[in-house]
Design a protein around this motif. Structure first.
Motif, short mmCIF file in Angstrom:
data_model
loop_
_atom_site.label_atom_id
_atom_site.label_comp_id
_atom_site.label_asym_id
_atom_site.label_seq_id
_atom_site.Cartn_x
_atom_site.Cartn_y
_atom_site.Cartn_z
N GLY A 1 0.82 -1.21 0.00
CA GLY A 1 0.00 0.00 0.00
C GLY A 1 0.85 1.26 0.00
N ASN A 2 1.95 1.24 0.75
CA ASN A 2 2.81 2.42 0.83
C ASN A 2 3.47 2.70 -0.53
N LEU A 3 3.87 1.65 -1.23
CA LEU A 3 4.46 1.83 -2.56
C LEU A 3 3.36 2.03 -3.60
N ASP B 1 7.01 6.90 3.87
CA ASP B 1 8.23 6.68 4.65
C ASP B 1 9.03 5.46 4.25
N SER B 2 8.37 4.45 3.65
CA SER B 2 9.17 3.27 3.32
C SER B 2 10.07 3.47 2.09
N PRO B 3 9.67 4.28 1.08
CA PRO B 3 10.55 4.36 -0.09
C PRO B 3 11.98 4.84 0.20
N PRO B 4 12.20 5.91 1.00
CA PRO B 4 13.60 6.29 1.25
C PRO B 4 14.40 5.15 1.87
N VAL B 5 13.78 4.43 2.79
CA VAL B 5 14.46 3.31 3.45
C VAL B 5 14.75 2.20 2.44
N LEU B 6 13.76 1.87 1.63
CA LEU B 6 13.94 0.78 0.67
C LEU B 6 14.92 1.18 -0.44
N LEU B 7 14.97 2.48 -0.77
CA LEU B 7 15.96 2.94 -1.75
C LEU B 7 17.38 2.79 -1.17
N VAL C 1 8.69 -6.86 -6.66
CA VAL C 1 8.28 -7.93 -7.57
C VAL C 1 6.84 -7.62 -7.97
N LEU C 2 6.63 -7.39 -9.26
CA LEU C 2 5.30 -7.05 -9.77
C LEU C 2 4.74 -8.29 -10.46
N ALA C 3 3.44 -8.53 -10.24
CA ALA C 3 2.82 -9.73 -10.83
C ALA C 3 1.55 -9.34 -11.56
N ASP C 4 1.35 -9.90 -12.75
CA ASP C 4 0.04 -9.83 -13.39
C ASP C 4 -0.30 -11.20 -13.95
N ALA C 5 -1.42 -11.30 -14.65
CA ALA C 5 -1.89 -12.62 -15.09
C ALA C 5 -0.90 -13.29 -16.03
N ASP C 6 0.02 -12.52 -16.63
CA ASP C 6 0.99 -13.11 -17.57
C ASP C 6 2.30 -13.51 -16.91
N GLY C 7 2.54 -13.11 -15.69
CA GLY C 7 3.80 -13.50 -15.04
C GLY C 7 4.30 -12.42 -14.09
N GLU C 8 5.58 -12.51 -13.78
CA GLU C 8 6.16 -11.60 -12.80
C GLU C 8 7.38 -10.89 -13.38
N ARG C 9 7.70 -9.73 -12.82
CA ARG C 9 8.95 -9.06 -13.17
C ARG C 9 9.47 -8.36 -11.93
N GLU C 10 10.79 -8.22 -11.88
CA GLU C 10 11.40 -7.56 -10.72
C GLU C 10 11.93 -6.21 -11.19
N VAL C 11 11.57 -5.16 -10.45
CA VAL C 11 11.98 -3.80 -10.83
C VAL C 11 12.72 -3.18 -9.65
N PRO C 12 13.96 -2.70 -9.87
CA PRO C 12 14.62 -1.99 -8.77
C PRO C 12 13.75 -0.82 -8.34
N LEU C 13 13.66 -0.59 -7.04
CA LEU C 13 12.80 0.51 -6.58
C LEU C 13 13.27 1.84 -7.17
N ASP D 1 13.98 2.44 -10.05
CA ASP D 1 13.36 2.64 -11.37
C ASP D 1 11.85 2.58 -11.31
N TYR D 2 11.29 2.42 -10.12
CA TYR D 2 9.84 2.15 -9.99
C TYR D 2 9.01 3.43 -10.15
N PHE D 3 9.43 4.50 -9.50
CA PHE D 3 8.63 5.74 -9.53
C PHE D 3 8.96 6.53 -10.80
N THR D 4 7.91 7.00 -11.48
CA THR D 4 8.17 7.73 -12.73
C THR D 4 7.70 9.18 -12.66
N GLY D 5 6.92 9.55 -11.67
CA GLY D 5 6.42 10.92 -11.55
C GLY D 5 5.56 10.99 -10.31
N TYR D 6 4.94 12.18 -10.10
CA TYR D 6 4.13 12.35 -8.89
C TYR D 6 3.02 11.28 -8.85
N ARG D 7 3.09 10.43 -7.86
CA ARG D 7 2.16 9.30 -7.68
C ARG D 7 2.05 8.42 -8.93
#
Ligand SMILES: Cc1cc2nc3c(=O)[nH]c(=O)nc-3n(C[C@H](O)[C@H](O)[C@H](O)COP(=O)(O)OP(=O)(O)OC[C@H]3O[C@@H](n4cnc5c(N)ncnc54)[C@H](O)[C@@H]3O)c2cc1C
Ligand code: FES
Ligand code: FES
Length: 501
Positions: free
Chosen positions: A327-329, A337-343, A350-362, A364-370
């Motif tokens: 929820g925080n991410l 508060d968790s993103p600075p710590v996790l960075l 680890v992101l999952a959808d019906a087609d599979g999973e992928r791992e994204v470094p945090l 590279d995760y955020f692309t803009g405001y929210r």
């Protein structure tokens, strides 16, 4: 599918006709259980605290206190809760009820004046009363007439925040009282004893909590859905990309109550077993996205020191009992508060959808405001923290209050210092840009340099210049920048002794 229902104080009740967005608080009050109060409807006051039977850390079931104003009652389909009315033991015909021990202590210690906050305090206090690993440092049942402060500050592990009965006052950090003053409430908390063997709620901890049930709760044109497995949930999200995903609802509940947001389709992920695993592997720790912060805190038990610094500074115990890392991410807030710590920990999601999973470094995760790289229909399944961990760590949260407040700025450090030289520096920042960021210029300025006052003094101006802080109602841009620089000086002052010894 069985009609949605909830067990309240031992009695089963249908959730219908409540709307899918109806909070547990409104549901209870509608049924006449008006001990559960509304003070703020946004998780700040604890007047709505109730106990939920949840999977335990040391026993099959823990009684966990949560904010009923934030959790939709449909999310508790098949679950079991206790309100302040359910704590007292009903008397035989014509006889008065017997107060619960925490209610008794609140009464005899003068812990209640107008009484508005009292049921919420009593529920939070009861959760701590039943915490299985709460251990008394002195005589456990000091009784109503004894001095609850007698052990405070002594060598047996008690201090002004931990009673001789092992009571952790932070259990009450999400409860506000506007008229009694906290001293008598603390006295009551530090005077409660240990549950007896006959206590039904203590006995209840020995059996498993209710298993999560699949829910399809529809009223008018909106639906609340819960599936048993991750695969079913991902398939559902593929069909309903418009769905709002909820875990602990500590963000979503505020949107519903304060901003009147409504969703045609809400999908709950908080009980999915695949999102609730915590595994320590040889090269990383995998933390399920739907574990609550309290569960992570208790299960890691300090194994990730930077996370251990984060948890006590994150909201209140009541919020941490519901809030998740997913929820925080998932909200993508620049002041989460968790993103600075996790960075700083160089974590990935680890992101999952019906087609599979992928791992994204945090990073590279955020692309803009929210905004993030997460696609519609994709869930955060877990957070991966690589091992080994850097030994020099700190999390500095600058906020207006010490506890239960949103950050103005947050800085997390993770440094490897060998032979007095900074071999690696990772610094995560929150509140200074549209997204959480790494302080890359400062990291580069520290690496390869002696961990010394000159290095820190030269790097502090760089840290001050990281990001693009803004002026807002919490803090000015200048203040935010100043705090960044100060936090590096503070880290040096805090750690120099440990590093050189
Ligand atoms: C009084 C109060 C104090 C707070 N204090 C703090 C604080 O000190 N620091 C802080 O950082 N935050 C704070 N928060 C915000 C909130 O508690 C956190 O952001 C929390 O981590 C949200 O987790 P949740 O499970 O409750 O999220 P929810 O409300 O259930 O969901 C939040 C968002 O995340 C998405 N989401 C949830 N789980 C997933 C998943 N697995 N995959 C993809 N998306 C997902 C949802 O779709 C939703 O958009 C506070 C909130 C309140 C009400
Ligand atoms: S009503 Fe204030 S926290 Fe729920
Ligand atoms: S007793 Fe009045 S608000 Fe606490």
């Amino acid at each position: 599918m069985v009609a949605a229902r909830i067990t309240v104080n031992g009695k089963e009740a249908p959730i219908s006709p409540a709307a899918p967005h109806t909070t547990t608080l409104d549901f209870l009050r509608e049924r006449g259980l008006t001990g559960t109060k509304e003070g703020c409807a946004e998780g700040e006051c604890g007047a709505c605290s109730v106990l939920v039977a949840r999977p335990g850390v040391n026993k099959p079931t823990d009684w966990v206190a949560v904010n009923a104003c934030l959790v939709p009652v449909a999310a508790l389909d098949g679950q079991e809760i206790i309100t302040s009315e359910g704590l007292a033991t009903a008397g035989e015909a014509g006889m008065p009820s017997t107060l619960h021990p925490v209610q008794e202590e609140m009464a005899v210690r003068g812990g209640s004046q107008c009484g508005y906050c009292t049921p919420g305090f009593v529920c939070s206090m009861a959760a701590e009363y039943y915490r299985p690993d709460r251990c008394a440092h002195a005589a456990p049942n000091s009784g109503a007439g004894s001095d609850p402060n007698s052990g405070a500050g002594s060598a047996d592990g008690t201090d002004h925040e931990h009673g001789p009965n092992g009571f952790d006052l932070h259990a009450l950090s999400g409860n506000l009282c506007r008229c009694t003053g906290y001293r008598p409430i603390r006295d009551a908390a530090f005077a409660v004893g240990t549950p007896t063997d006959e206590d039904p709620l203590a006995q209840r901890r020995e059996q498993s909590p209710p298993a999560p049930v699949a829910t399809e709760y529809t009223q008018d044109d909106s639906v609340f859905l819960r599936k048993h497995t991750l695969a079913e949930t991902l398939e559902l999200l593929r069909e309903r990309p418009d769905a709002v995903v909820v875990a602990g609802s500590t963000d979503w509940g505020v949107e519903v109550n304060i901003r009147s947001r409504r969703a045609g389709c809400v999908v709950a992920v908080d009980r999915l077993p695949e999102l609730r695993e915590l595994r320590v592997e040889s090269d990383h720790i995998e933390i399920g996205a739907a574990l609550t912060l309290t569960e992570i805190e208790r299960r890691l038990d300090g194994a990730v020191p930077l996370l251990a610094e984060l948890f006590p500074q994150f909201a209140s115990r009541l919020i941490r009992n519901g809030a998740t890392l997913g929820g925080n991410l998932g909200t993508g807030s620049p002041i989460g508060d968790s993103p600075p710590v996790l960075l700083a920990l160089e974590a990935s999601v680890v992101l999952a959808d019906a087609d599979g999973e992928r791992e994204v470094p945090l990073a590279d995760y955020f692309t803009g405001y929210r905004q993030s790289v997460r696609r519609p229909g994709e869930l955060i399944r877990s957070v991966r923290v690589p091992l080994p961990l850097s030994p020099v760590v700190a999390f500095h949260k600058i906020a207006k209050r010490r506890f239960d407040d949103i950050s103005s700025v947050a800085v997390a450090f993770a440094l490897d210092v060998e032979d007095g030289i900074v071999r690696r520096a990772r610094i995560g920042l929150g509140g200074v840009a549209a997204t959480p960021i790494r302080a890359l210029a400062t990291e580069a300025a520290l690496e390869g340099k002696p961990w010394a006052a000159e290095t820190v003094e030269a790097a502090a101006p760089l840290l001050r210049a990281e990001g693009t802080p803004m002026d807002d109602h919490r803090a000015s841009a200048d203040y935010r920048s100043a705090m960044l620089g100060q936090s590096l000086l503070k880290l040096y002052a805090q750690t120099i002794e440990a590093v050189s010894s």
